[in-house]
Design a protein around this motif. Sequence first.
Motif, PDB file in Angstrom:
ATOM      1  N   LEU A 163       0.802  -1.227   0.000  1.00 30.24           N
ATOM      2  CA  LEU A 163       0.000   0.000   0.000  1.00 30.24           C
ATOM      3  C   LEU A 163       0.834   1.276   0.000  1.00 30.24           C
ATOM      4  O   LEU A 163       0.270   2.359   0.137  1.00 30.24           O
ATOM      5  CB  LEU A 163      -0.937   0.005   1.218  1.00 30.24           C
ATOM      6  N   HIS A 164       2.129   1.164  -0.142  1.00 31.54           N
ATOM      7  CA  HIS A 164       2.976   2.363  -0.127  1.00 31.54           C
ATOM      8  C   HIS A 164       3.834   2.418  -1.391  1.00 31.54           C
ATOM      9  O   HIS A 164       4.474   1.425  -1.772  1.00 31.54           O
ATOM     10  CB  HIS A 164       3.880   2.364   1.104  1.00 31.54           C
ATOM     11  N   GLY A 165       3.843   3.592  -2.035  1.00 28.74           N
ATOM     12  CA  GLY A 165       4.636   3.770  -3.249  1.00 28.74           C
ATOM     13  C   GLY A 165       4.088   2.985  -4.430  1.00 28.74           C
ATOM     14  O   GLY A 165       4.842   2.684  -5.371  1.00 28.74           O
ATOM     15  N   THR A 166       2.807   2.653  -4.380  1.00 26.01           N
ATOM     16  CA  THR A 166       2.185   1.835  -5.418  1.00 26.01           C
ATOM     17  C   THR A 166       0.949   2.544  -5.962  1.00 26.01           C
ATOM     18  O   THR A 166       0.611   3.651  -5.555  1.00 26.01           O
ATOM     19  CB  THR A 166       1.775   0.467  -4.855  1.00 26.01           C
ATOM     20  N   HIS A 167       0.275   1.894  -6.879  1.00 25.42           N
ATOM     21  CA  HIS A 167      -1.042   2.331  -7.336  1.00 25.42           C
ATOM     22  C   HIS A 167      -1.880   1.096  -7.611  1.00 25.42           C
ATOM     23  O   HIS A 167      -1.360  -0.013  -7.670  1.00 25.42           O
ATOM     24  CB  HIS A 167      -0.935   3.193  -8.605  1.00 25.42           C
TER      25      HIS A 167
END
Length: 527
Positions: free
Chosen positions: A467-471
């Motif tokens: 959930l971090h640095g993603t899409h």
Amino acid sequence: MKFKYIYCTFSLFSLLAVQSCSIDPELTDVYVEQVAWSSEANVELSLNKFYPLVGQTYYTSHVNQDAYADILKKNTPNDEINLLVLGSTTITPGANALDNWAWGYTWIRTCNEFLDGLQKNGQHLPKEFYQRAEAEALFFRGYVYFELAKRYGARVILYNDLNDGVARPLNTPEEVWNFIAADLDKAAAQLPVTVSASNRGKLTKGAALGLKARAMLYAQRWKASSDAVEALQALNLYDLYPDYAELFKQRRREAKENKESILEFGYLAPNFKYSFDYFFGPPLDGGYAQISPTDNLVREYQMADGTDFSWSNTAHAAKPYEGREPRFYASILYNGAPWKGRTMETFEGSKDGYAIGGGTTCTGYYLRKFFDEKLTDLGQGELTFYFMRYAEALLIQAEAYAQQDRLTDGAEALNKVRRRAGFTKDLAATNRTHLLNLIRHERMVELAFEGHRFWDLRRWGLATTVLHGTHVDGVKITKGAQGTFTYQIVDADNKRTRVYPEKYNRFPIPLTEIQRNAKVEQFDEWK
């Protein structure tokens, strides 16, 4: 205990828990405390106020929680969930959309008031009734503390009696999990094994054992978790419903046998209903289309033969929605899906089609699971909400066994769920990590939209990766002149990067508690 008012008819809260019940309370406008405890009927009415805790809003809160993860996307760009996951807003001690501190302690006070009043005024009640009433209150207190524990790293304040107004410090995780386990153990010991058909939805021993299994999984007490599932199985009452799709089409009024339901919440329109389909349904249904499944989830649904789907596979990419496992068709509305006498069209330019800005899907998909295909008035929904079902218990068991290196037993529990899903080839694991990865995949698919994914990622320590640095992805579908379709994977977050700092793994103590309680100090990572 301050029993001033007791409603003398079944309120909405009561209907959530039971279909019908022979309760004939004493009718008056105001009760003194002694009257409140004078009969089983009056005490039963007081117990019924707790049942909204297990499903008053159908699945609304659960799909919203899953939108904080990677399996659902809010279609309106400025929705508060989108703002948080994309970093436009942040969690702070003064503002946290996932905070439940005040909610939790209001309900804990209510539970303790009931238990205090029962102890002081209920000794004349029949022993069996007294014990069941006590057990129900303990179950709900255990549940509320569990919901607090999973947010605050099990660093909360324990009250086993009425708050005397004296400030108390945070308890340790060990103390908190012991408290939850004790409440649920006593509840399980005193709750009935079964209830009558007219009381369907009331708490049972299985409900307490199931919740204990769930709570102990979060506590990483693996044996306690698997022991609770084994005790539940020893009751010989529960099994998987034969058809996954039909499981989510159950109505209380139809009174079908459903051994998968461990604890459920019933609706009976028009007196008690929900508007889930209205807010989340496709535009052509008259719905507001507030939320859509992501392709991150959709591509996890395997092919019917148990092999993985891949957009890199040219055959799969040409016909991506053919030959998938049955749970895909039960859970997802996709381009070409049969729905309410029509064929779903989610390609760009259609009324239900792909667009950015809200009011329609930004991922190319809609929910199918939880929707009532026969519903014409979207505000009259009455399908069953499952607080816990046996498939979850099996997946809890599989994970708890895996953590104890009981790989064969864990794989068997996992494969029971997969066999119901239509797979004929069982899975085997070579080591603990392999089995845990299989279980994580299965939870993502089997329990989709039931409010587990976000919390699973946190407790597994994977949220900072997933959930971090993603899409999240969607699929933009274009219809050609000859009626053919092309599929383009698109960034459903519109080139924004998701934000989940490590400190989100334990939410901050709310500022209001810090200000009024000198014995509570904020967690170091939130100072």
